[in-house]
Scaffold this active site. Sequence first.
Site, short mmCIF file in Angstrom:
data_model
loop_
_atom_site.label_atom_id
_atom_site.label_comp_id
_atom_site.label_asym_id
_atom_site.label_seq_id
_atom_site.Cartn_x
_atom_site.Cartn_y
_atom_site.Cartn_z
N ASP A 189 0.83 -1.20 0.00
CA ASP A 189 0.00 0.00 0.00
C ASP A 189 0.87 1.26 0.00
O ASP A 189 0.70 2.17 -0.82
CB ASP A 189 -0.83 0.00 1.30
CG ASP A 189 -2.30 0.21 1.07
OD1 ASP A 189 -2.70 0.58 -0.04
OD2 ASP A 189 -3.05 -0.01 2.03
N GLU A 232 -5.25 7.32 -0.24
CA GLU A 232 -5.83 6.69 0.94
C GLU A 232 -4.87 6.73 2.12
O GLU A 232 -5.30 6.76 3.27
CB GLU A 232 -6.27 5.25 0.64
CG GLU A 232 -7.15 4.70 1.74
CD GLU A 232 -7.70 3.31 1.47
OE1 GLU A 232 -7.30 2.68 0.48
OE2 GLU A 232 -8.52 2.87 2.28
N ASP A 270 -6.31 5.06 -4.99
CA ASP A 270 -6.34 3.95 -4.05
C ASP A 270 -5.13 3.08 -4.40
O ASP A 270 -5.12 2.41 -5.42
CB ASP A 270 -7.64 3.16 -4.15
CG ASP A 270 -7.82 2.26 -2.93
OD1 ASP A 270 -6.81 1.96 -2.26
OD2 ASP A 270 -8.96 1.85 -2.65
N ILE A 320 -3.83 0.36 -3.07
CA ILE A 320 -4.30 -1.02 -3.24
C ILE A 320 -5.76 -1.03 -2.84
O ILE A 320 -6.11 -0.91 -1.66
CB ILE A 320 -3.56 -2.05 -2.35
CG1 ILE A 320 -2.11 -2.18 -2.78
CG2 ILE A 320 -4.23 -3.43 -2.52
CD1 ILE A 320 -1.40 -3.36 -2.14
N ASP A 321 -6.60 -1.15 -3.84
CA ASP A 321 -8.02 -1.33 -3.60
C ASP A 321 -8.26 -2.84 -3.54
O ASP A 321 -7.76 -3.58 -4.38
CB ASP A 321 -8.80 -0.69 -4.76
CG ASP A 321 -10.28 -0.76 -4.55
OD1 ASP A 321 -10.73 -0.70 -3.39
OD2 ASP A 321 -11.00 -0.88 -5.56
N THR A 378 -7.76 -4.77 -0.42
CA THR A 378 -6.64 -5.29 0.37
C THR A 378 -6.88 -6.74 0.81
O THR A 378 -5.94 -7.53 0.88
CB THR A 378 -6.41 -4.42 1.63
OG1 THR A 378 -7.64 -4.27 2.32
CG2 THR A 378 -5.89 -3.04 1.25
N HIS A 406 -18.95 -5.15 3.11
CA HIS A 406 -18.86 -4.00 2.20
C HIS A 406 -20.10 -3.82 1.35
O HIS A 406 -20.28 -2.79 0.71
CB HIS A 406 -17.65 -4.15 1.28
CG HIS A 406 -16.34 -4.15 2.01
ND1 HIS A 406 -15.15 -4.46 1.40
CD2 HIS A 406 -16.04 -3.88 3.31
CE1 HIS A 406 -14.16 -4.39 2.28
NE2 HIS A 406 -14.68 -4.05 3.45
N SER A 465 -12.29 -5.35 -4.99
CA SER A 465 -11.74 -4.16 -5.66
C SER A 465 -12.55 -3.68 -6.86
O SER A 465 -13.56 -4.27 -7.22
CB SER A 465 -10.28 -4.40 -6.10
OG SER A 465 -10.23 -5.09 -7.34
N LYS A 504 -14.32 -5.18 -10.34
CA LYS A 504 -15.74 -5.37 -10.69
C LYS A 504 -16.17 -4.37 -11.76
O LYS A 504 -16.96 -4.69 -12.64
CB LYS A 504 -16.62 -5.23 -9.43
CG LYS A 504 -16.32 -6.32 -8.38
CD LYS A 504 -17.27 -6.25 -7.19
CE LYS A 504 -16.93 -5.25 -6.13
NZ LYS A 504 -15.63 -5.45 -5.44
N ARG A 531 -23.43 -2.66 -5.21
CA ARG A 531 -22.79 -2.35 -3.93
C ARG A 531 -23.88 -1.78 -3.04
O ARG A 531 -24.24 -0.60 -3.14
CB ARG A 531 -21.66 -1.34 -4.14
CG ARG A 531 -20.75 -1.23 -2.94
CD ARG A 531 -19.56 -0.34 -3.24
NE ARG A 531 -18.61 -0.38 -2.16
CZ ARG A 531 -17.61 -1.24 -2.07
NH1 ARG A 531 -17.41 -2.13 -3.00
NH2 ARG A 531 -16.81 -1.22 -1.03
N ASP A 556 -12.38 4.65 -4.02
CA ASP A 556 -12.91 3.31 -4.29
C ASP A 556 -13.76 3.26 -5.55
O ASP A 556 -14.21 2.17 -5.94
CB ASP A 556 -13.75 2.82 -3.11
CG ASP A 556 -12.90 2.38 -1.93
OD1 ASP A 556 -11.75 1.95 -2.15
OD2 ASP A 556 -13.39 2.46 -0.78
P1 AMP Z 1 -14.42 -4.30 -2.19
O1 AMP Z 1 -13.09 -4.87 -2.54
O2 AMP Z 1 -15.25 -3.94 -3.39
O3 AMP Z 1 -15.15 -5.12 -1.20
O4 AMP Z 1 -14.16 -2.89 -1.54
C1 AMP Z 1 -13.02 -2.56 -0.83
C2 AMP Z 1 -13.22 -1.20 -0.23
O5 AMP Z 1 -14.34 -1.23 0.64
C3 AMP Z 1 -12.10 -0.72 0.63
O6 AMP Z 1 -11.19 0.03 -0.14
C4 AMP Z 1 -12.78 0.16 1.68
O7 AMP Z 1 -12.52 1.53 1.47
C5 AMP Z 1 -14.26 -0.09 1.45
N1 AMP Z 1 -15.04 -0.32 2.66
C6 AMP Z 1 -14.62 -0.48 3.94
N2 AMP Z 1 -15.67 -0.64 4.78
C7 AMP Z 1 -16.79 -0.57 4.01
C8 AMP Z 1 -18.19 -0.63 4.31
N3 AMP Z 1 -18.63 -0.82 5.55
N4 AMP Z 1 -19.06 -0.52 3.29
C9 AMP Z 1 -18.61 -0.34 2.03
N5 AMP Z 1 -17.29 -0.27 1.69
C10 AMP Z 1 -16.39 -0.37 2.68
MG MG Z 2 -10.26 0.70 -1.70
#
Ligand code: AMP
Ligand code: MG
Length: 335
Positions: A50, A73, A127, A129-130, A132, A221, A245, A248, A262, A275
């Site tokens: 990161d 970030e 970002d 690393i989106d 993680t 998420h 990330s 998608k 989402r 994001d």
């Molecule tokens: P994903 O890989 O699509 O699940 O999304 C990853 C991103 O979700 C991370 O970079 C975070 O910034 C974000 N994230 C963290 N907590 C939450 C949450 N409660 N709801 C939605 N996104 C979140």
């Molecule tokens: Mg992210």
Amino acid sequence: MLPTVSHHAAELAAAVAAVREAGRLCRTVQQGIDPGTLEKRDRSPVTVADFGSQALVCRALGEAFPDDPIVGEEDAAALRDPANAALLERVAGHVRELRPGADPDAVCAWIDRGGADGTGPRYWTLDPIDGTKGFLRGQQYAVALALLEDGALQVAALCCPNLGASLAEGNGAGSVFCAVRGEGAWYLPMVADGTAPVPVRVSERDDPTLIRFCESVEAAHSSHGDAARIAAHLRIAAEPARLDSQTKYAVVARGEAEAYLRLPRNAEYQEKIWDHAAGVLVVTEAGGRVTDVFGKPLDFGHGRVLAANRGVIVTNGRVHDAVLDAIAALEIGRF
Ligand code: AMP
Ligand code: MG
């Protein structure tokens, strides 16, 4: 080769080069993860990558556009703590593999270029690393970079180091998706090989029952339960593809899925601009549509978060209204 564009050509070139370089660092760190570390819950590989990724992207943008703010970030405050000297040396070691001579102070200074708040007329959002969790699992993740001017997305570069030509093949050779407002979206291989950029287009499917959708791996998420209710309501037969990330967004942009859902789990969480910014421009330039769960366009005019939106719905455009109608009928997102 890069796409030929009539505006923001220098920004596109810098952004693509930056995410490719950062992607290489991430890949090296991910390949070095000891399979035993997952059980030990050692998050240090993602921390190292990161910071290293943000350092490389901010260095590159700082060289090309020294006056441009960057909303990243991460910040280097923790890295400067003498207690974290060993961590900083690991980060600097990886950065040096790509930027020989980089010392720890330079690395911290590059990372701290990413401390802007997203309130000026022109800024980048990153970002490093989106995804993680996907990175640690050895799965999908992305380096996501976008340029905004007056709240409008102008340029995007999204590097997906484990994404190949199709999801079916599992981890692949690495893909970059880039876009310029009004000019299109393109695929490039992660490692430049001289081939021409390939325009990406969303799928033309318009029958909602045939939607293939993707969602987060992490149920925290995005509500998997609400996605299943939407699928039942629309009589969608296919199982969702679960990916970490902004990969998608890339999957919808290249027509491998019709939607990315989402779905908010509460009224409090505010989506972060880094994001979504890169993914949104790639999908919309590929012919798709992005709104929140209420059908509002994403509003990037509120600093670091999408304060005026709730959830994110990404589609090929043709099935968008059907998905929004299902969300309204099921009262999803109304807390
Ligand atoms: P994903 O890989 O699509 O699940 O999304 C990853 C991103 O979700 C991370 O970079 C975070 O910034 C974000 N994230 C963290 N907590 C939450 C949450 N409660 N709801 C939605 N996104 C979140
Ligand atoms: Mg992210």
